[in-house]
Design a protein around this motif. Structure first.
Motif, mmCIF file in Angstrom:
data_model
loop_
_atom_site.group_PDB
_atom_site.id
_atom_site.type_symbol
_atom_site.label_atom_id
_atom_site.label_comp_id
_atom_site.label_asym_id
_atom_site.label_seq_id
_atom_site.Cartn_x
_atom_site.Cartn_y
_atom_site.Cartn_z
ATOM 1 N N SER A 245 0.819 -1.215 0.000
ATOM 2 C CA SER A 245 0.000 0.000 0.000
ATOM 3 C C SER A 245 0.850 1.261 0.000
ATOM 4 C CB SER A 245 -0.937 -0.004 1.212
ATOM 5 O OG SER A 245 -0.195 -0.065 2.421
ATOM 6 N N THR A 246 1.976 1.238 0.716
ATOM 7 C CA THR A 246 2.842 2.421 0.768
ATOM 8 C C THR A 246 3.364 2.764 -0.621
ATOM 9 O OG1 THR A 246 3.507 1.877 3.029
ATOM 10 C CG2 THR A 246 4.908 3.417 1.805
ATOM 11 N N GLN A 247 3.805 1.744 -1.359
ATOM 12 C CA GLN A 247 4.322 1.979 -2.712
ATOM 13 C C GLN A 247 3.214 2.470 -3.642
ATOM 14 O OE1 GLN A 247 5.817 -2.070 -3.144
ATOM 15 N NE2 GLN A 247 7.916 -1.305 -3.233
ATOM 16 N N LEU A 248 2.050 1.866 -3.522
ATOM 17 C CA LEU A 248 0.949 2.253 -4.401
ATOM 18 C C LEU A 248 0.493 3.687 -4.145
ATOM 19 C CD1 LEU A 248 -1.106 -1.072 -4.246
ATOM 20 C CD2 LEU A 248 0.272 -0.243 -6.154
ATOM 21 N N LEU A 249 0.515 4.104 -2.866
ATOM 22 C CA LEU A 249 0.161 5.486 -2.543
ATOM 23 C C LEU A 249 1.229 6.451 -3.042
ATOM 24 C CD1 LEU A 249 -1.249 5.013 1.081
ATOM 25 C CD2 LEU A 249 -2.552 5.658 -0.963
ATOM 26 N N PRO B 60 -6.478 5.948 -2.067
ATOM 27 C CA PRO B 60 -6.675 4.836 -1.118
ATOM 28 C C PRO B 60 -7.735 3.848 -1.565
ATOM 29 C CG PRO B 60 -6.395 6.886 0.081
ATOM 30 C CD PRO B 60 -6.459 7.261 -1.374
ATOM 31 N N PHE B 61 -8.844 4.329 -2.168
ATOM 32 C CA PHE B 61 -9.884 3.392 -2.591
ATOM 33 C C PHE B 61 -9.377 2.493 -3.712
ATOM 34 C CE2 PHE B 61 -10.660 6.776 -5.686
ATOM 35 C CZ PHE B 61 -10.986 6.062 -6.836
ATOM 36 N N GLN B 62 -8.451 3.010 -4.534
ATOM 37 C CA GLN B 62 -7.870 2.182 -5.582
ATOM 38 C C GLN B 62 -6.921 1.142 -4.990
ATOM 39 O OE1 GLN B 62 -6.322 5.547 -7.848
ATOM 40 N NE2 GLN B 62 -7.749 5.103 -9.513
#
Length: 288
Positions: free
Chosen positions: A81-85, A91-93
């Motif tokens: 999640s950290t990398q994706l953010l 966040p919903f994605q």
């Protein structure tokens, strides 16, 4: 009442009046102060509420601070999640990706990632160069080399010197010609029916984009094209033939009206609408 009593009474009235006026002024000042304090409190509350909303707008869902958008290689199958953010996803994605993976979903291609809910074209084009799909997530079947060729989907091609009969071949046979796939195989059959049968291999050039290298693999044996009677058909019926346009059909009708039946297409050679090439192309499909 004597004079002294009247003076005392008057003085008492004046003093009472002054006291009443003083009390009234004091009460008015107190009310004004309370109103001022209330207004200040309201203004202060509005300020703090606005500040709180502004502060909350700078937070993403779940009070996760928004990060500066970055670009770096990532695998959507393993990125946390950290990398994706950090990549700028909402966040919903991120939650959608986690749910998809938890249900056994796998991103096998970059196109799969493009299906992510809410992902814009701009964001996808920004991230697309950095998507790296690990080979671990490719189908297991890719581990094995096919020992036998799928002759239905990928028919064995004929070699130089071998030929296919153009008018009698079906799509499976046509696809054996180098350069011919399912699209051109269907187009060869469709065009042949449209013109009434092939009489010359060069008629394949009438198919848009037909590969020239494929023509050498075709032969025509004993062509039997469908013929039309040029002396009996109406103008509209003549126009239905792919080799006769409106002006040529009209020239045929005019000739028949002025000179009678046509005995040879060369009778039309003096018409500006019939060149020698047009006559030769149409000749195999005409009867008198």
């Amino acid at each position: 009442m004597n004079r002294n009593d009247r003076r005392i009474a008057l003085t008492a009235i004046i003093i009472g009046t002054i006291v009443l006026i003083g009390l009234w002024l004091t009460e008015g000042a107190k009310q004004a102060t309370e109103v001022n304090i209330t207004a200040k409190d309201s203004t202060s509350n509005e300020y703090h509420e606005t500040h709180r909303k502004h502060a909350s707008s700078s937070m993403t869902i779940g009070d996760v601070p928004m990060r500066h958008t970055e670009e770096f290689p990532f695998d959507p199958n393993t990125a946390d999640s950290t990398q994706l953010l950090r990549l700028g996803l909402h966040p919903f994605q991120v939650r959608s990706i986690y749910r998809y993976r938890a249900q056994g979903g796998v991103f096998r291609t970059k196109r799969d990632f493009a299906q992510l809910y809410g992902l814009t074209k701009k964001d996808y084009l920004r991230l697309e160069p950095y998507i790296r799909i690990s080979d671990d997530y490719q189908p297991a079947s890719t581990l094995f080399q096919k020992d036998e060729r799928d002759t239905l989907r990928y028919p064995v091609k004929i070699k130089d010197g071998e030929h296919i009969t153009l008018n009698t071949a079906d799509t499976t046979q046509l696809m054996r010609v180098p350069g011919i796939g399912s699209y051109y195989a269907k187009e060869i059959i469709r065009h042949g029916k449209w013109i009434g049968g092939y009489v010359n291999v060069n008629q394949l050039d009438e198919i848009d984009g037909f590969p020239q290298s494929a023509k050498k693999y075709f032969v025509i044996n004993h062509p039997t094209p469908q013929r039309i009677n040029i002396n009996k058909l109406s103008l509209q019926e003549l126009r239905r033939h792919p080799y006769i346009n409106y002006y040529q059909a009209k020239a045929i009708i005019d000739y028949r009206r002025l000179h009678g039946d046509i005995k040879n297409l060369q009778d039309l050679r003096f018409s500006k609408d019939f060149s020698e090439d047009a006559i030769q192309r149409l000749e195999p499909y005409i009867e008198y």
